[in-house]
Design an enzyme around this catalytic site. Structure first.
Site, PDB file in Angstrom:
ATOM      1  N   HIS A 333       1.185  -1.137  -0.185  1.00 46.44           N
ATOM      2  CA  HIS A 333       0.072   0.554  -0.106  1.00 46.44           C
ATOM      3  C   HIS A 333       0.635   1.390  -0.067  1.00 46.44           C
ATOM      4  O   HIS A 333       1.613   1.373   0.342  1.00 46.44           O
ATOM      5  CB  HIS A 333      -0.683  -0.029   0.995  1.00 46.44           C
ATOM      6  N   ASP A 392      -7.953  -4.384  -0.180  1.00 46.74           N
ATOM      7  CA  ASP A 392      -8.101  -5.206  -1.600  1.00 46.74           C
ATOM      8  C   ASP A 392      -8.761  -6.562  -2.185  1.00 46.74           C
ATOM      9  O   ASP A 392      -8.546  -7.851  -2.035  1.00 46.74           O
ATOM     10  CB  ASP A 392      -7.578  -4.016  -2.768  1.00 46.74           C
TER      11      ASP A 392
END
Length: 456
Positions: A333, A392
């Site tokens: 991320h 996700d």
């Protein structure tokens, strides 16, 4: 003036024009370092360039110790409240949390029971679309991409608003609440139109029910029989809460600030944010995770063999497997390193739904990839910070277990994030900042004008 048909221009001409456009657009990468350009508005160590202040959301992933960045487990804060505490609160009470989350983000404090009930009733009253809107705007021009349907529908709602350009807080709040309430219908109807007109499936148009939560209404409107289990609705509600806000710096929220700073209307600002979220680098990542796991399941002989999993993940990194991008989707991320708190929260509830759906073996495979991927990446790549699973990684698996079609994955993100966008739009207006206009340095050489008849 003579007119031409576009068919007169052959593909070679477009290839030549395309090559010219590419050549004229190229900027030497060395110049970015020379002029100390913060590409992506990020420093070399990964920290975002500070461009604004907000009281809405905070993404916390490191501390500074004597000037050195020390990575810490990620935290996500909504209006000063840790997301972990918020989730524990409504889960302990066995109630839905998204509507409370919307209230908190917009108004800065948690509602009492009476205020929350009134707010839920207000949202329910805003669910109804204008008369014949679904037929005339959504069904008559079905799009193959629901995000485009959503953006077009938002812009169309401008025409049904007598005060569309009024940017007073009172009016903008009403507009934002209407959009928040009707986003589920816009997205689901967009999918039903796609399924019917492009997929030759039966057309189902269920109206939202005022007594249901946002999550319940999504499942009710999406499914032909409108049936769902309590755990399914609870998990979808949790996913909406975790996606509702992520600070002012994420791409679509920053777009909301940028567009709002021009003084434009709410519908234009929100459609721009939808366009940003549509990008696969932003809102579409969970689709790639699901596709990657379908590939992994096909290629692995033994889902429980760590060595086989590691070898395949290494092949993905070296661009020898899956989509040849070199990316293990759902791992890493831009901000978080040690952990993404949203993924940590979601994982426990994903395990429960996997047991209910008889998909425990697949969940174990997800858990194995989550554990092994950071090790494989650290062995292959030079990194300035660690990597971990992001939201996700699990959200696509959740949506698939809920039988939500892949075309709805990114719209689900939008249905949640409209809450954050709305809060940030109001914050930008209240603080009456300057129009957001960062600098770009021109590195093009100066040219001498050449008359048309002298050009080669």
């Amino acid at each position: 003036m003579q007119t031409y048909q576009i068919e007169q221009f052959d593909e070679k001409m477009f290839d030549d024009l395309s090559n010219a456009a590419k050549k004229s657009s190229y900027v030497n990468p060395e110049l970015y370092s020379k002029y100390q350009v913060k590409r992506g508005l990020r420093d070399l160590d990964g920290r975002g360039v500070l461009v604004g202040l907000t009281e809405i959301g905070e993404v916390h992933s490191y501390i500074l110790d004597e000037g050195e960045i020390v990575q810490v487990p990620g935290r996500l804060i909504y209006r000063g409240y840790d997301i972990v505490d918020l989730v524990k609160g409504f889960m302990k009470d066995d109630r839905f949390g998204f509507e409370e989350c919307v209230y908190l983000l917009l108004f800065g404090h948690l509602p009492n029971g009476k205020a929350l009930k009134e707010f839920e009733q207000l949202l329910a009253g805003y669910q109804k679309l204008p008369e014949d809107f679904a037929r005339d705007v959504i069904l008559k021009a079905p799009s193959k991409d629901i995000m485009n349907t959503l953006a077009r529908s938002v812009l169309a709602l401008y025409s049904f608003d007598d005060n569309a350009d009024d940017t007073s807080i009172n009016n903008v709040l009403k507009q934002c609440l209407r959009l928040t309430a009707c986003f589920p219908s816009l997205a689901v109807y967009g999918y039903q139109a796609l399924s019917h007109y492009h997929g030759n499936q039966s057309l189902y148009i269920h109206s939202p029910r005022p007594e249901l939560s946002t999550a319940e209404n999504i499942l009710s409107m999406l499914r032909p029989d409108s049936k769902y289990s309590k755990l399914e609705a609870r998990l979808l509600d949790l996913a909406l809460v975790l996606h509702a806000e992520h600070g002012g710096g994420n791409n679509s929220t920053f777009v909301t600030h940028v567009v709002t700073s021009t003084g434009t209307d709410t519908y234009s600002a929100m459609s721009a944010a939808i366009g940003a979220l549509k990008g696969p680098r932003h809102g579409g990542a969970n689709i790639k995770v699901v596709q990657m796991f379908e590939d992994i399941k096909e290629q692995l002989k033994d889902w429980n063999d760590d060595e086989e999993i590691e070898n395949y993940l290494s092949r993905i990194l070296t661009k020898d497997a899956f989509d040849r991008s070199g990316l293990i989707y759902g791992i890493g991320h831009a901000v978080y390193s040690i952990s993404d708190p949203r993924a940590v929260i979601l994982k426990d509830y994903v395990a429960q739904l996997a047991r209910e759906k008889g998909l425990e073996d697949e969940f174990k495979l997800y858990a194995a990839v989550e554990r092994l991927a950071p090790q494989v990446i650290s062995q292959s790549n030079k990194m300035y910070k660690g990597v971990s699973a992001n939201i996700d990684f699990f959200s696509g698996f959740v949506y698939r277990m809920l039988n939500i079609p892949v075309e709805m994955f990114t719209p689900m993100f939008a249905i949640a994030r409209i809450a954050g966008w709305s809060a940030h739009r109001i914050e930008e207006i209240v603080n009456a900042g300057k129009i957001i206009r960062p600098a770009y340095k021109s590195v093009a050489p100066r040219q001498t004008y050449i008359n048309l008849t002298e050009r080669t």
